[in-house]
Design a protein around this motif. Structure first.
Motif, PDB file in Angstrom:
ATOM      1  N   ARG A 180       0.833  -1.205   0.000  1.00  0.00           N
ATOM      2  CA  ARG A 180       0.000   0.000   0.000  1.00  0.00           C
ATOM      3  C   ARG A 180       0.868   1.256   0.000  1.00  0.00           C
ATOM      4  NH1 ARG A 180      -2.617  -3.911   2.726  1.00  0.00           N
ATOM      5  NH2 ARG A 180      -4.845  -4.242   2.292  1.00  0.00           N
ATOM      6  N   SER A 181       1.980   1.211   0.708  1.00  0.00           N
ATOM      7  CA  SER A 181       2.883   2.368   0.740  1.00  0.00           C
ATOM      8  C   SER A 181       3.476   2.635  -0.640  1.00  0.00           C
ATOM      9  CB  SER A 181       4.008   2.133   1.760  1.00  0.00           C
ATOM     10  OG  SER A 181       3.494   2.064   3.070  1.00  0.00           O
ATOM     11  N   TYR A 185       2.855   6.040  -2.908  1.00  0.00           N
ATOM     12  CA  TYR A 185       3.942   6.859  -3.444  1.00  0.00           C
ATOM     13  C   TYR A 185       3.853   6.981  -4.962  1.00  0.00           C
ATOM     14  CZ  TYR A 185       8.592   8.389  -4.787  1.00  0.00           C
ATOM     15  OH  TYR A 185       9.626   9.062  -5.356  1.00  0.00           O
ATOM     16  N   GLU A 191       4.277  10.171   0.685  1.00  0.00           N
ATOM     17  CA  GLU A 191       4.937   9.132   1.459  1.00  0.00           C
ATOM     18  C   GLU A 191       4.412   9.078   2.888  1.00  0.00           C
ATOM     19  OE1 GLU A 191       9.231   8.513   0.731  1.00  0.00           O
ATOM     20  OE2 GLU A 191       9.120  10.361  -0.411  1.00  0.00           O
ATOM     21  N   ASP A 193       3.401   6.999   5.069  1.00  0.00           N
ATOM     22  CA  ASP A 193       3.343   5.554   5.257  1.00  0.00           C
ATOM     23  C   ASP A 193       2.398   5.142   6.373  1.00  0.00           C
ATOM     24  OD1 ASP A 193       5.114   5.239   3.233  1.00  0.00           O
ATOM     25  OD2 ASP A 193       6.875   5.021   4.503  1.00  0.00           O
ATOM     26  N   ASP A 194       2.108   6.091   7.305  1.00  0.00           N
ATOM     27  CA  ASP A 194       1.258   5.738   8.421  1.00  0.00           C
ATOM     28  C   ASP A 194      -0.219   5.847   8.067  1.00  0.00           C
ATOM     29  OD1 ASP A 194       1.486   8.462   8.108  1.00  0.00           O
ATOM     30  OD2 ASP A 194       1.066   8.884  10.223  1.00  0.00           O
ATOM     31  N   THR A 196      -2.399   4.709   4.826  1.00  0.00           N
ATOM     32  CA  THR A 196      -2.606   4.183   3.477  1.00  0.00           C
ATOM     33  C   THR A 196      -4.077   3.883   3.222  1.00  0.00           C
ATOM     34  OG1 THR A 196      -2.108   1.957   4.299  1.00  0.00           O
ATOM     35  CG2 THR A 196      -0.278   3.204   3.341  1.00  0.00           C
TER      36      THR A 196
END
Length: 236
Positions: A180-181, A185, A191, A193-194, A196
């Motif tokens: 998912r990250s 992106y 970005e 990442d926390d 998604t």
């Protein structure tokens, strides 16, 4: 052509300062003081970016963003109160592209908008540079990458810009697993990442449009604990 910006905030001082900074950079700025006015301007005009305060009278920024996202992938930058982490996460979940916390330096806003507009120009060039005959076929699904059209059993499927970008990325790399990250992106150029969730939401919406049975998807499959992959059987 100069980019047109819709700037929405119920604080006159913020509107005035941000408008002046953006106009100095060459942008054409239209302002609105509440969500109701913003939606009317969005329906009647063409904009390249929307800068949207969340806390506004009549119709708040969340509802504005949700309505826009039903039919338009225009970049949306949300303005939130300092420290309101929940507002940031909700804003990104409902489809915002970026956020800035108040108080902020107007120059930072200009830099964020510049970055978004560069991505818009790059995406536009990339679309025109694609091979017009490049077509992806997977069973009953056909993807025309040049004119960004998708057909299922010969019937055209209406996708938003991000839904198409997501499908095109996955279908162009059949059987490759994307986290998912990675998708966040590559498709959204961000970005966070926390958070998604926006990827999960777009996958669900995409499945509802292209899968015969969205609860048992044939094309966009979940790889548990990692992300998603496109499983076409055979792709040309």
């Amino acid at each position: 052509m100069n980019k047109r910006i819709l700037l929405v905030d119920d604080e006159p001082a913020i509107l005035d300062v941000c408008r002046r900074y953006l106009e100095r950079e060459g942008y054409l700025v239209v302002t609105a003081v509440n969500g109701e006015e913003a939606l009317q301007l969005w329906r009647e005009n063409e904009f390249h970016v929307i800068i949207l305060d969340l806390m506004m009278p009549y119709v708040d920024g969340w509802k504005v963003c949700e309505e826009i996202r039903q039919s338009d992938d225009i970049p949306v930058v949300i303005l939130t109160a300092k420290g309101e982490e929940y507002d940031r996460l909700v804003g990104l979940t409902i489809g915002a592209n970026d956020y800035i916390t108040k108080p902020f330096n107007p120059r930072e806003l200009v830099l964020r908008i510049n970055a978004i507009c560069r991505l818009l120009d790059y995406s536009k060039r990339s679309i025109h540079e694609k091979d017009e005959e490049h077509i992806l076929k997977a069973d009953s699904l056909t993807i025309h990458t040049a004119n960004r059209e998708v057909f299922l059993l010969g019937k055209k499927i209406e996708l938003t810009m991000k839904e198409f970008d997501l499908l095109n990325l996955l279908a162009s790399h059949p059987k490759q697993v994307f986290s998912r990250s990675q998708l966040l992106y590559k498709v959204w150029q961000t970005e966070f990442d926390d958070d998604t969730t926006t990827v999960t939401v777009h996958v669900r919406r995409l499945r509802e449009k292209i899968e015969e049975n969205p609860s048992k998807p044939k094309y966009i499959q979940t790889v548990w604990g990692i992300g998603y992959k496109f499983s076409p059987g055979e792709i040309e």
